[in-house]
Design a protein around this motif. Sequence first.
Motif: not given
Length: 276
Positions: A177, A181-182, A213, A215-218, A220
């Motif tokens: 990531c 953070s997300q 997506w 993992q890295c944006t929660g 979103s």
Amino acid sequence: MKSALFTGAAVTLGLLLASIGSAQANAESTGSHQPTPQARQHGIEKAGDAYMGWVQNTTTKSAAPAVMAPAASVEGIDVSSHQGNVNWAGQWSAGKRFAYTKATEGNYYTNPYFAQQYNGSYNVGMIRGAYHFATPNDSSGANQATYFLAHGGGWSRDGRTLPGALDIEYNPYGATCYGLSQASMVAWIRDFLNTYKARTGRDPVIYTNLDWWSQCTGNSTAFNSTNPLWVARYASAPGTLPGGWPFHTIWQYSSTPIDQDRFNGDQSRLVALANG
């Protein structure tokens, strides 16, 4: 005589120190983009070598999956420097009607084959677009959108040019990531998208996959009503879509023998996407 000798030595020493400093700066810059061992297995040897779906390509080089086309769809491809000069007449004969070409990566790389690929696809009659491989740890979203726009990522309402695409996926040079953070990742993506839209009037396409997506944006849902989704999944169906998108616009379904994409609609809808 002593004074002149001293002055000459001082100048020589200064030049030497400057040279060392420059070499150290270049090493640090290169070092921040050293491909991971996994990335090297997929042909990413240096900064700029990243391409769409580079991780998925590990499992699909041997054979393409059996994929059933929907009733209304348009076939296309995406290319980068790895393909070199593309035989566009051959791709047209194979039924490809649109193509995306990698233009830029981060704020440090432009595809040396971009002109041949971007203009070549257009010249044989395809609808074409450009994409940017994002490296959010290098600079702001606004900075990278500006770099992309300055090196081929623009848009015009000619019915033959697709909006630029943001390729946001696994980091081939380090942490998955990019050390964000997300919440910071979502903010970075928004910064890129807003900058691009302010300059072109178009909402960029987002290329990603469900795993990254999530993992890295929660996972979103911030962009699912504004930005077309280009989903990567090398399988017989697009599967569960990331980010609450109600449907996908483009599906990258294979890398054999070149990255294969399918537009979710007929030719008239593809032209509508180009026209905005």
